[in-house]
Design a protein around this motif. Structure first.
Motif, mmCIF file in Angstrom:
data_model
loop_
_atom_site.group_PDB
_atom_site.id
_atom_site.type_symbol
_atom_site.label_atom_id
_atom_site.label_comp_id
_atom_site.label_asym_id
_atom_site.label_seq_id
_atom_site.Cartn_x
_atom_site.Cartn_y
_atom_site.Cartn_z
ATOM 1 N N LEU A 162 0.812 -1.221 0.000
ATOM 2 C CA LEU A 162 0.000 0.000 0.000
ATOM 3 C C LEU A 162 0.841 1.266 0.000
ATOM 4 O O LEU A 162 0.304 2.382 0.039
ATOM 5 N N THR A 163 2.176 1.104 -0.034
ATOM 6 C CA THR A 163 3.082 2.246 0.102
ATOM 7 C C THR A 163 2.696 3.425 -0.793
ATOM 8 O O THR A 163 2.534 4.549 -0.311
ATOM 9 N N ASP A 164 2.526 3.170 -2.085
ATOM 10 C CA ASP A 164 2.315 4.274 -3.017
ATOM 11 C C ASP A 164 0.911 4.850 -2.927
ATOM 12 O O ASP A 164 0.728 6.057 -2.919
ATOM 13 N N VAL A 165 -0.067 3.949 -2.839
ATOM 14 C CA VAL A 165 -1.443 4.418 -2.863
ATOM 15 C C VAL A 165 -1.765 5.197 -1.587
ATOM 16 O O VAL A 165 -2.422 6.234 -1.626
ATOM 17 N N GLY A 209 8.103 -14.144 -10.984
ATOM 18 C CA GLY A 209 7.776 -13.865 -9.596
ATOM 19 C C GLY A 209 6.281 -13.680 -9.431
ATOM 20 O O GLY A 209 5.578 -13.362 -10.398
ATOM 21 N N PHE A 210 5.817 -13.908 -8.195
ATOM 22 C CA PHE A 210 4.396 -13.728 -7.890
ATOM 23 C C PHE A 210 4.218 -12.459 -7.075
ATOM 24 O O PHE A 210 4.751 -12.352 -5.971
ATOM 25 N N VAL A 211 3.466 -11.507 -7.646
ATOM 26 C CA VAL A 211 3.237 -10.231 -6.948
ATOM 27 C C VAL A 211 1.753 -9.890 -7.038
ATOM 28 O O VAL A 211 0.976 -10.608 -7.660
ATOM 29 N N TYR A 212 1.368 -8.780 -6.413
ATOM 30 C CA TYR A 212 -0.010 -8.316 -6.547
ATOM 31 C C TYR A 212 -0.178 -7.575 -7.870
ATOM 32 O O TYR A 212 0.768 -6.966 -8.371
ATOM 33 N N LEU A 213 -1.384 -7.618 -8.376
ATOM 34 C CA LEU A 213 -1.674 -6.911 -9.624
ATOM 35 C C LEU A 213 -1.328 -5.425 -9.493
ATOM 36 O O LEU A 213 -0.843 -4.796 -10.434
ATOM 37 N N THR A 214 -1.565 -4.868 -8.313
ATOM 38 C CA THR A 214 -1.289 -3.435 -8.108
ATOM 39 C C THR A 214 0.209 -3.132 -8.235
ATOM 40 O O THR A 214 0.576 -2.045 -8.657
ATOM 41 N N VAL A 230 2.303 -0.133 -10.420
ATOM 42 C CA VAL A 230 3.319 0.787 -9.884
ATOM 43 C C VAL A 230 4.638 0.624 -10.640
ATOM 44 O O VAL A 230 5.318 1.593 -10.948
ATOM 45 N N PHE A 231 5.011 -0.636 -10.937
ATOM 46 C CA PHE A 231 6.323 -0.894 -11.528
ATOM 47 C C PHE A 231 6.224 -1.277 -12.999
ATOM 48 O O PHE A 231 6.985 -2.109 -13.487
ATOM 49 N N ARG A 232 5.266 -0.675 -13.717
ATOM 50 C CA ARG A 232 5.067 -1.101 -15.115
ATOM 51 C C ARG A 232 6.284 -0.805 -15.985
ATOM 52 O O ARG A 232 6.478 -1.425 -17.014
#
Lengths: 249, 220
Positions: free
Chosen positions: A32-35, A181-186, A190-192
């Motif tokens: 949630l850092t960025d949002v 790697g497995f990450v959240y869609l969000t 952020v890192f597109r």
């Protein structure tokens, strides 16, 4: 005498910081850092009497800090499990509210030569390392559920690299050290610029990824905690969460 | 799990210490006996990894030796070997944070060696290399052992840079400090306490031995 006065002055600076506006201490999952930074700006402009002090880490680390008596008013972990455990321990002021949800995605490095396209490709020898959350990291729990349902968990075990949080999974893959790697869609939003999303993991493969919010029993600023939690459910805040890829039920 | 982590920690720290000893003694001798331009600045730069936060050291290592790093990139293309996610990476991280300790110990050990004796050796027809191995090194022996043991202790406790370059893979790169971190964050308190106690006892023993060896003649 001068020295003693100076010491008191220094102590005053160290410990007597709060003045005027009241602080709301928020401990939130690192995804949630960025949002939350964006939501905080909006909240503080609407409620100038409050000042948000946010602390980001893996949900389980945050939980341990709270159990050890860290001064926290609002807690937003990336898993209901963590929150329900705390409810049972009697650490919460009121029942947690589900705020928004997330999904799981498989990411690969930008310049990869061979790119896995589906789950079965992960078993291919070209995929040498797969970064996943380490023990206790929420994203690990959902990853493990999905891979177990696909009967791949065991056979992929030699390839796992365990990260201390979802943002480290991002880092390992973005640097090309891990092949997937497995990450959240969000995180993929952020890192597109640094990651390529190979595919989104179907919801049906894991339990819902819900971010609950609650005020803590030992909150110093109950009023502030409740207004911040209320704000997280308001339309302008939800707009921001949606823009960052979170889903609101 | 405990045995794996402990075994790996010892393998990693011993490997690192061998290189630390060679590199640290050479550099220590250079700074104790040599005189050249910019000596103080070079010594300061080489001491950096001892002072910088390990995450910063880890970052430098990743940028240099990663699969797409400046040096690591070539190396990977060439040999298919990468320090990242390997026990050698953990040893590299341990080496980098520990060699400055050895370097400084060795420098002060060599400064403590009476130069008259080296001169006598020279007048008796021995060259510099012979003098080094037969006069200087034996006289500095205790302090050098002390430095090597303390470097080993630093290596065995390395966490931040290790996590960044070697990752956290049980049985492959998960050293004691990483295993402790894992046990703590996943609320396996019993395991964490066991590991913590083992590492504490080892560290106390190491420092005690080092103190004994260097008693009365140590200035870092």
């Amino acid at each position: 005498m001068r020295t003693i006065l100076t010491c008191f002055l220094l102590l005053g600076i160290l410990f007597g910081c709060t003045s005027g506006e009241s602080e709301i201490r928020v401990s939130a999952a690192s995804s949630l850092t960025d949002v939350l930074a964006e939501v905080t700006v909006l909240f503080e402009s609407r409620f100038p009497q409050y000042k948000i002090k946010a602390n980001f880490a893996g949900s389980n680390v945050l939980r341990q800090q709270i159990e050890a008596g860290a001064p926290v008013d609002v807690f937003v972990p990336a898993s209901d499990k963590t929150m329900n455990g705390m409810l049972e321990q009697g650490l919460l002021l009121s029942a947690p509210v589900p705020l928004f949800s997330n999904r799981l995605a498989v990411v690969v490095p930008g310049g990869a030569k061979t790119r896995p396209e589906r789950f079965s490709d992960l078993t291919h020898p070209d995929v040498k390392r797969i970064a996943i959350g380490g023990p206790g990291v929420p994203v690990r729990f959902y990853t493990e559920e999905a891979l177990k349902r696909l009967n791949l968990w065991k056979s992929l075990t030699p390839k796992y690299v365990y990260a201390s949080g979802v943002r480290q999974v991002v880092d390992y893959v973005a640097r090309g050290e891990a092949d997937a790697g497995f990450v959240y869609l969000t995180d993929t939003i952020v890192f597109r610029n640094r990651l390529v999303t190979a595919w989104t993991v179907p919801d049906s493969l894991h339990s819902p990824i819900v971010y609950p919010g609650a005020a803590l029993r030992d909150a110093k600023n109950v009023e502030g905690a409740l207004s911040f939690l209320g704000f997280l459910e308001s339309a302008p805040a939800r707009e921001i969460f949606k823009r960052h890829g979170f889903e609101i039920k | 799990m405990i045995n794996e982590a402990l075994g790996l920690s010892i393998l990693v720290s011993l490997t690192a210490t061998v290189f630390v000893a060679l590199f640290g003694i050479a550099l220590g001798y250079l700074f104790a006996r040599g005189s050249f331009r910019g000596k103080d600045w070079i010594e300061a730069a080489l001491t950096l990894p001892m002072i910088l936060p390990p995450v910063v050291t880890g970052y430098y290592l990743v940028v240099l030796t990663g699969r797409h790093g400046w040096i690591g990139g070539f190396f990977y293309e060439w040999t298919g070997f990468s320090f990242v996610f390997s026990w050698q990476g953990a040893a590299l991280a341990a080496f980098v944070v520990a060699y400055p300790i050895m370097m400084r110990f060795a420098k002060s050990a060599f400064l403590g060696v009476n130069r008259e004796l080296e001169h006598v050796s020279a007048t008796l027809g021995k060259n510099r290399l012979q003098t080094f191995f037969r006069i200087t090194l034996p006289l500095a022996k205790n302090a050098l052992w002390g430095g090597a043991i303390l470097s080993f202790a630093r290596a065995i406790g390395e966490f931040g840079a290790t996590l960044m370059i070697a990752g956290n893979i049980p049985g492959e790169t998960q050293t004691m400090p990483l295993a402790i971190y894992d046990a703590l964050v996943s609320s396996r308190d019993d395991l964490a306490v066991t590991l913590v106690l083992i590492l504490t006892v080892i560290s106390i023993a190491i420092v005690a031995v080092s103190t004994r060896l260097t008693r009365g003649k140590m200035t870092l």
